[in-house]
Design an enzyme around this catalytic site. Structure first.
Site, mmCIF file in Angstrom:
data_model
loop_
_atom_site.group_PDB
_atom_site.id
_atom_site.type_symbol
_atom_site.label_atom_id
_atom_site.label_comp_id
_atom_site.label_asym_id
_atom_site.label_seq_id
_atom_site.Cartn_x
_atom_site.Cartn_y
_atom_site.Cartn_z
ATOM 1 C CG ASP A 232 2.771 -6.856 -6.015
ATOM 2 O OD1 ASP A 232 2.208 -6.486 -4.962
ATOM 3 O OD2 ASP A 232 2.255 -7.672 -6.815
ATOM 4 C CD GLU B 28 -2.869 -1.072 -0.026
ATOM 5 O OE1 GLU B 28 -3.276 0.024 -0.427
ATOM 6 O OE2 GLU B 28 -3.133 -2.150 -0.587
#
Ligand SMILES: [Zn+2]
Length: 414
Positions: free
Chosen positions: A359, A278
């Site tokens: 990611d 996030e």
């Protein structure tokens, strides 16, 4: 009254429907074809039972999507070619004029859509989600939510609508520029007040009190150069067993919110990896980029509406034998999604690119293997299929398929 534009609209609608049905059928048959065995990449991590549950869940949701698509299409046709909007206009224009007419007309359309939508949300929540063990809502909570959402919608929606209709009527041919400025300001305001004023109406937020986890997260935050105004746990389990983590707010008021369902399922290292993902979205400015893109697009659409509003063919082509700002606004919002549907793959592709970026950031700041473990658990818990149809996924999915995402994460970095 039908004109060339009627044909263009009917044509676009037909192509959109065919494409959506075709993609849905592809998805169902692909998932069915891969139902018998867990993909090699996940064997040992995901049980056959979980894999099959995900397949069945995906199939149930896709079937449901097809039925709601059919009903949505009938409603759209009833409003336009069926003369529904014309009838509503006739009803209100005999009783009201000016802004009250506009507000009454728009609220009638919205209320009718909400009524038509209700059986579908009930079925989704209390039949499909229930069958797969995700529903945690009682009917009472569902109705209470509905009541609160409607009250909030009226409370916020009425002044906004009045302002927009007023600007459209008073600002001359460049009204769309003023409406756009107003709209951007309103959206930013909502983004600011949502975490502290709106979200607490629906959920409880308590400070995260797990000391070791908190220390871990604070270490991650300072490593990444973030400050946050608080770590919160949200009672997501009140409504659903689906888990999540998110950020809200800007600048110094950034809050980090974890669903209780997420914390109860993941190990601290995995929570850290999910949070790092996030943070990656923030570090790469994905949120700002998305807002800027949406604002730019809405400027374009408003300018387009500004042109269409003055064209008789636009109304006539959609089955309305009258003209006016309110009618134009409603018709525009009814038919534009049919045309913008064809841009879905662009938006999905952009979003998947952002997921890969986040990611990579998580792999660098936390650990790729923890994130992989967290993702496998989340896919399993959410019964997200591991074997989506590649074309369906390319078209719609905002997140890359599990296999692709994990393969990227597992790749040794240089
Ligand atoms: Zn993400």
């Amino acid at each position: 009254m039908a004109n060339t534009f009627s044909l263009v609209f009917a044509g676009a609608l037909t192509v959109m429907l065919s494409l959506r049905v075709w993609l849905a059928l592809r998805q169902i048959s692909y998932v069915n074809a891969h139902r018998a065995t867990v993909p090699a990449q996940f064997s040992g991590r995901v049980t056959l039972a979980a894999h099959q549950k995900a397949a069945d869940y995906c199939r149930a949701r896709t079937h449901f999507g097809l039925i709601s698509l059919a009903v949505e299409t009938l409603i759209l046709l009833a409003y336009t070619f069926g003369g529904g909007l014309q009838a509503l206009h006739d009803f209100w224009s005999h009783r009201l004029d000016g802004l009250p007419y506009g507000v009454a007309l728009i609220f009638s359309v919205m209320a009718l859509s909400a009524v038509a939508d209700l059986p579908f949300s009930l079925y989704m929540q209390f039949v499909i989600e229930e069958r797969f063990g995700f529903n945690r809502m009682t009917l009472k909570l569902f109705l209470l939510d509905l009541l609160k959402q409607s009250a909030l919608g009226l409370l916020i929606g009425t002044p906004v609508l009045l302002a927009v209709l007023w600007l459209m009527a008073q600002m001359g041919p460049r009204w769309w520029l003023y409406v756009w400025l107003f709209w951007c300001g309103f959206n930013l305001l909502i983004l600011f007040i949502y975490p502290t004023w709106i979200a607490p109406l629906f959920n409880k937020f308590s400070p995260l009190d797990d000391a070791p986890l908190k220390a871990r997260i604070e270490a991650l935050l300072s490593r990444c150069g973030f400050t946050s105004s608080g770590l919160f746990v949200m009672d997501g389990s009140k409504r659903s067993n689906h888990g999540n983590a998110y950020f809200t707010g800007f600048g110094k008021t950034k809050r980090i919110v974890f669903f209780d369902t997420l914390l109860s399922r993941l190990q601290p290292a995995e929570v850290e990896a999910v949070l790092a993902h996030e943070l990656g979205h923030f570090k790469h400015r994905h949120v700002i980029k998305r807002i800027v893109l949406l604002f730019a697009l809405s400027l374009g659409f408003l300018a387009l509406l500004g042109t269409l509003m003055n064209e008789a063919w636009f109304y006539q082509g959609l089955g309305v034998d009258a003209q006016g700002t309110t009618l134009a606004l409603i018709l525009f919002f009814l038919v534009v999604p049919v045309f913008t549907f064809f841009f879905t793959p662009l938006m999905s592709g952009l979003s998947r690119g952002h997921e890969f970026e986040a990611d990579r950031y998580a792999a660098a700041q936390a650990s790729a293997s923890d994130l992989i473990q967290a993702l496998v658990k989340l896919y399993e818990d959410n019964a997200a299929t591991l074997t989506p149809d590649p074309l369906h996924s390319l078209f719609y999915d905002s997140h890359p398929p599990a296999a692709l995402r994990i393969a990227q994460l597992a790749r040794p970095t240089s």
